[in-house]
Design an enzyme around this catalytic site. Structure first.
Site, PDB file in Angstrom:
ATOM      1  N   ASN A   5       0.801  -1.220   0.000  1.00  0.00           N
ATOM      2  CA  ASN A   5       0.000   0.000   0.000  1.00  0.00           C
ATOM      3  C   ASN A   5       0.836   1.274   0.000  1.00  0.00           C
ATOM      4  O   ASN A   5       0.301   2.366  -0.160  1.00  0.00           O
ATOM      5  CB  ASN A   5      -0.915   0.042   1.229  1.00  0.00           C
ATOM      6  CG  ASN A   5      -1.884  -1.114   1.267  1.00  0.00           C
ATOM      7  OD1 ASN A   5      -1.504  -2.245   1.518  1.00  0.00           O
ATOM      8  ND2 ASN A   5      -3.157  -0.837   1.027  1.00  0.00           N
ATOM      9  N   VAL A  52       0.266   6.709  -1.228  1.00  0.00           N
ATOM     10  CA  VAL A  52      -0.391   5.899  -0.203  1.00  0.00           C
ATOM     11  C   VAL A  52      -1.697   5.370  -0.773  1.00  0.00           C
ATOM     12  O   VAL A  52      -2.592   6.142  -1.125  1.00  0.00           O
ATOM     13  CB  VAL A  52      -0.679   6.732   1.069  1.00  0.00           C
ATOM     14  CG1 VAL A  52      -1.386   5.882   2.114  1.00  0.00           C
ATOM     15  CG2 VAL A  52       0.613   7.311   1.628  1.00  0.00           C
ATOM     16  N   CYS A  53      -1.805   4.048  -0.888  1.00  0.00           N
ATOM     17  CA  CYS A  53      -3.027   3.425  -1.386  1.00  0.00           C
ATOM     18  C   CYS A  53      -3.865   2.954  -0.204  1.00  0.00           C
ATOM     19  O   CYS A  53      -3.468   2.041   0.517  1.00  0.00           O
ATOM     20  CB  CYS A  53      -2.693   2.243  -2.294  1.00  0.00           C
ATOM     21  SG  CYS A  53      -2.073   2.752  -3.901  1.00  0.00           S
ATOM     22  N   LEU A  54      -5.015   3.586  -0.042  1.00  0.00           N
ATOM     23  CA  LEU A  54      -5.882   3.280   1.093  1.00  0.00           C
ATOM     24  C   LEU A  54      -7.322   3.587   0.700  1.00  0.00           C
ATOM     25  O   LEU A  54      -7.604   4.631   0.104  1.00  0.00           O
ATOM     26  CB  LEU A  54      -5.468   4.122   2.307  1.00  0.00           C
ATOM     27  CG  LEU A  54      -6.070   3.747   3.660  1.00  0.00           C
ATOM     28  CD1 LEU A  54      -5.511   2.407   4.157  1.00  0.00           C
ATOM     29  CD2 LEU A  54      -5.780   4.830   4.695  1.00  0.00           C
ATOM     30  N   TRP A  92      -7.493   3.410  -3.261  1.00  0.00           N
ATOM     31  CA  TRP A  92      -7.450   1.935  -3.309  1.00  0.00           C
ATOM     32  C   TRP A  92      -8.862   1.461  -3.605  1.00  0.00           C
ATOM     33  O   TRP A  92      -9.813   1.855  -2.927  1.00  0.00           O
ATOM     34  CB  TRP A  92      -6.963   1.394  -1.969  1.00  0.00           C
ATOM     35  CG  TRP A  92      -6.793  -0.104  -1.901  1.00  0.00           C
ATOM     36  CD1 TRP A  92      -7.740  -1.012  -1.525  1.00  0.00           C
ATOM     37  CD2 TRP A  92      -5.630  -0.858  -2.197  1.00  0.00           C
ATOM     38  NE1 TRP A  92      -7.231  -2.280  -1.564  1.00  0.00           N
ATOM     39  CE2 TRP A  92      -5.926  -2.217  -1.974  1.00  0.00           C
ATOM     40  CE3 TRP A  92      -4.340  -0.517  -2.628  1.00  0.00           C
ATOM     41  CZ2 TRP A  92      -4.992  -3.232  -2.167  1.00  0.00           C
ATOM     42  CZ3 TRP A  92      -3.411  -1.523  -2.821  1.00  0.00           C
ATOM     43  CH2 TRP A  92      -3.751  -2.866  -2.583  1.00  0.00           C
TER      44      TRP A  92
END
Length: 275
Positions: free
Chosen positions: A117, A124-126, A132
């Site tokens: 992530n 930032v992959c969320l 995300w």
């Protein structure tokens, strides 16, 4: 580390990743972040209050008196994970559309990818940040989502015990051998991040970084030795020194890289503690 405020207001934001964001052509802050009557400013102030009263003990946040649209947080790596005792810094910026849009986020990656992530570029992959793909319920909700929820998600869902399974679809096909190997690599990168932070800590967090590594230096060194000798699985070394009694079969490459890194880390931690 009771001597440090978990929530603090500081002045110098010059090294913040988003320092140049939310500015007009003339370098002035967006009006919504300076007008005391603006709904965005009031929302940010509410966020400050939530953080001040509810931060978990391993998350520290600094905000800026002259840039209320910016925020910096550090998450202390949890015991039982390959991130243990590491410090992971994130910069956030509230956009002028906040809270209709989630905050922008940047991870201080130093060119390393420590998690599926968290990209080496700092992306930032969320789900909560809408970066995300996931169920609608997990995405940012302007009516209820907060920056505190983002930080807790990063701590619990991203910097977790088995980050290998954060990769899409891998959670449905468990492979503990690959997961363990991934953890080994993560710990190596975390140690390299420690070296970088010891040499150049983020602004206004200098004292915190110094004290943290003074406090945890002995444990970090002992854990590294145990991992090199194969006496403990990465992430499983305990504060009391207990670990598996049987030899752990780690790859020769992992042990060689740890042996190469270890002297530099030990010297840096010793110098930090001595200073």
């Amino acid at each position: 580390m009771k001597e440090f405020k978990q929530f603090d207001i500081v002045s110098d934001y010059s090294d913040h990743y988003f320092a140049s964001s939310n500015l007009s052509l003339f370098g002035k802050k967006k009006y919504c972040f300076t007008n005391a009557n603006s709904s965005i400013l009031k929302t940010v102030m509410q966020e400050w209050k939530i953080l001040e009263n509810n931060l978990p003990e391993t998350i520290y946040v600094q905000v800026y008196d002259e840039r209320m649209d910016l925020l910096r947080a550090v998450i202390v790596g949890a015991a039982g994970t390959p991130y243990h005792d590491g410090l992971f810094f994130f910069d956030f910026a509230f956009p002028p559309s906040y809270p209709n849009s989630p905050p922008n986020a940047h991870y201080h990656a130093h060119g390393m990818r420590l998690n599926p992530n968290l990209y080496s570029s700092g992306k930032v992959c969320l789900s909560l940040l809408n970066t995300w793909i996931s169920e609608k319920e997990a995405e940012w909700n302007p009516c209820s989502s907060t920056i505190l929820q983002v930080l807790v998600s990063l701590q619990g869902l991203v910097l977790n015990e088995k980050p290998y399974y954060n990769e899409p679809d891998l959670s449905n096909s468990p492979n503990e051998m690959f997961s363990k190997s991934y953890n080994n690599n993560i710990f190596l990168l975390s140690c390299r991040t420690m070296l970088i932070l010891l040499r150049k800590p983020p602004m206004s967090f200098e004292g915190f970084v110094h004290k943290h590594f003074c406090t945890r230096a002995n444990f970090i060194v002992q854990a590294c030795r145990a991992y090199i000798k194969g006496c403990a699985i990465v992430g499983n070394y305990q504060d009391n020194g207990s670990h598996s009694s049987s030899t752990i079969e780690d790859s020769a490459e992992f042990k060689a890289l740890m042996e190469e890194l270890y002297p530099n880390l030990e010297i840096a931690l010793t110098k930090n503690a001595a200073s």
